[in-house]
Scaffold this motif. Structure first.
Motif, PDB file in Angstrom:
ATOM      1  N   THR A  54       0.842  -1.008  -0.107  1.00 15.72           N
ATOM      2  CA  THR A  54      -0.187   0.017   0.011  1.00 15.72           C
ATOM      3  C   THR A  54       0.735   1.246  -0.159  1.00 15.72           C
ATOM      4  O   THR A  54       0.556   2.200  -0.831  1.00 15.72           O
ATOM      5  N   THR A  75      -7.996  -0.404  -5.532  1.00 13.89           N
ATOM      6  CA  THR A  75      -7.255  -1.493  -4.487  1.00 13.89           C
ATOM      7  C   THR A  75      -8.416  -2.789  -4.430  1.00 13.89           C
ATOM      8  O   THR A  75      -9.591  -2.508  -4.650  1.00 13.89           O
ATOM      9  N   GLY A  82      -9.466  -1.480   7.329  1.00 10.22           N
ATOM     10  CA  GLY A  82      -8.955  -0.305   7.341  1.00 10.22           C
ATOM     11  C   GLY A  82      -8.326  -0.320   6.084  1.00 10.22           C
ATOM     12  O   GLY A  82      -7.694   0.924   5.865  1.00 10.22           O
ATOM     13  N   ALA A  84      -8.650  -0.143   2.649  1.00 10.77           N
ATOM     14  CA  ALA A  84      -9.292   0.695   1.627  1.00 10.77           C
ATOM     15  C   ALA A  84      -9.362   2.323   2.241  1.00 10.77           C
ATOM     16  O   ALA A  84      -8.824   3.302   1.601  1.00 10.77           O
ATOM     17  N   GLU A  85      -9.608   2.144   3.686  1.00 12.06           N
ATOM     18  CA  GLU A  85      -9.860   3.665   4.188  1.00 12.06           C
ATOM     19  C   GLU A  85      -8.134   4.258   3.942  1.00 12.06           C
ATOM     20  O   GLU A  85      -8.093   5.600   4.071  1.00 12.06           O
ATOM     21  N   GLN A  86      -7.345   3.374   4.235  1.00  8.16           N
ATOM     22  CA  GLN A  86      -5.692   3.967   4.608  1.00  8.16           C
ATOM     23  C   GLN A  86      -5.427   4.366   3.223  1.00  8.16           C
ATOM     24  O   GLN A  86      -4.732   5.792   3.126  1.00  8.16           O
ATOM     25  N   ALA A  88      -7.404   5.513   0.752  1.00  4.95           N
ATOM     26  CA  ALA A  88      -8.188   6.629   0.159  1.00  4.95           C
ATOM     27  C   ALA A  88      -7.777   7.904   0.917  1.00  4.95           C
ATOM     28  O   ALA A  88      -7.852   9.018   0.380  1.00  4.95           O
ATOM     29  N   ALA A  89      -7.419   7.583   2.304  1.00  2.00           N
ATOM     30  CA  ALA A  89      -6.919   9.019   2.877  1.00  2.00           C
ATOM     31  C   ALA A  89      -5.606   9.667   1.978  1.00  2.00           C
ATOM     32  O   ALA A  89      -5.524  10.771   1.833  1.00  2.00           O
ATOM     33  N   ARG A  92      -6.978  10.997  -1.546  1.00  2.00           N
ATOM     34  CA  ARG A  92      -7.886  12.326  -1.292  1.00  2.00           C
ATOM     35  C   ARG A  92      -6.807  13.569  -1.259  1.00  2.00           C
ATOM     36  O   ARG A  92      -7.108  14.351  -1.714  1.00  2.00           O
ATOM     37  N   THR A  97      -9.344   9.689  -6.897  1.00  2.00           N
ATOM     38  CA  THR A  97     -10.436   9.245  -6.568  1.00  2.00           C
ATOM     39  C   THR A  97      -9.963   7.633  -6.518  1.00  2.00           C
ATOM     40  O   THR A  97      -9.371   7.090  -7.521  1.00  2.00           O
ATOM     41  N   VAL A 100     -12.409   0.769  -5.237  1.00  5.88           N
ATOM     42  CA  VAL A 100     -12.434  -0.251  -4.470  1.00  5.88           C
ATOM     43  C   VAL A 100     -13.089  -1.496  -5.258  1.00  5.88           C
ATOM     44  O   VAL A 100     -14.157  -1.610  -5.574  1.00  5.88           O
TER      45      VAL A 100
END
Length: 234
Positions: A54, A75, A82, A84-86, A88-89, A92, A97, A100
């Motif tokens: 990642t 991804t 977490g 995808a959230e990691q 995505a942060a 952003r 964009t 997923v």
């Protein structure tokens, strides 16, 4: 022999590297190449859990943005909490964009939306290449995306373990290697053993900075790194 003994190299490889100046011996014994072009074909980062896929994906995306591009970042890791959230942060912050796509159909759809000339970077879930189900799932993702596999493997692994892992991912189609954690590892036998399994060294991860810390690997750079690590300076 000598300073390379610290790196716990496999005996056949150590013998080859003792045959002359280290940079020339490395060039003869191992493969070196540029990273595969993520515009020509989507680049799928693969490797065991916790290898640094990642963060490596973030670094490559950041480089592309700084060079004026806007890569498509995807991804396939929909299982790890977490994950995808990691990613995505980071996307952003880069103005990108994140798509997923944990299933092959979703990945094929995401990749089909790429713009002409757009690079595609795909972060994947950790894979045990010795598990037939996981290996098969990874192969299907690569197939539907038409992707080139880039093996991400951390430095510091046992050389025999690293070589076997590299061989397994090579059997799945990987031909390029991006080692990580070279900033922390003092013994690089695992990196060399993995490359000797038939993977071309590309770049190396040297830290946690998303905006950098990737260094191109060539024989001269690797020779200097091996000798510094042997002295305890790296």
């Amino acid at each position: 022999a000598g300073p390379l003994a610290r790196h716990n190299l496999p005996a056949p490889l150590a013998a080859r590297l003792a045959s002359g100046p280290l940079d020339r011996a490395l060039a003869a014994a191992l493969g070196f190449a540029a990273l595969p072009d993520a515009v020509a074909a989507p680049l799928l980062l693969v490797g065991p859990p916790g290898a640094g896929k990642t963060l490596s994906c973030v670094k490559l995306a950041t480089r592309a943005v700084l060079d004026g591009g806007a890569p498509l970042v995807v991804t396939t890791d929909g299982a790890r909490a977490g994950a995808a959230e990691q990613l995505a942060a980071f996307t952003r912050v880069l103005g990108l964009t994140l798509s997923v796509a944990p299933q092959p159909a979703a990945l094929a759809k995401a990749v089909s939306r790429r713009s002409p000339g757009q690079a595609v970077l795909i972060d994947s879930a950790g894979c045990d290449p010795f598990d037939p189900a996981q290996a098969g799932a990874l192969l299907e993702l690569a197939r539907v995306a038409g992707a080139t596999l880039l093996l991400v493997l951390p430095a510091g692994l046992d050389p025999a373990e690293a070589a076997e892992t590299a061989q397994a991912f090579r059997a799945l189609g990987a031909r390029h290697l991006l080692p990580t954690r070279l900033d922390a590892a003092r013994r690089l036998g695992g990196v060399l053993a993995a490359a000797a399994a038939g993977l071309a060294l590309t770049e190396a991860g040297l830290g946690q900075d998303p905006a950098g810390d990737l260094a191109p690997v060539d024989p001269a750079w690797l020779a200097a790194r091996l000798l510094r690590a042997a002295k305890g300076d790296a």
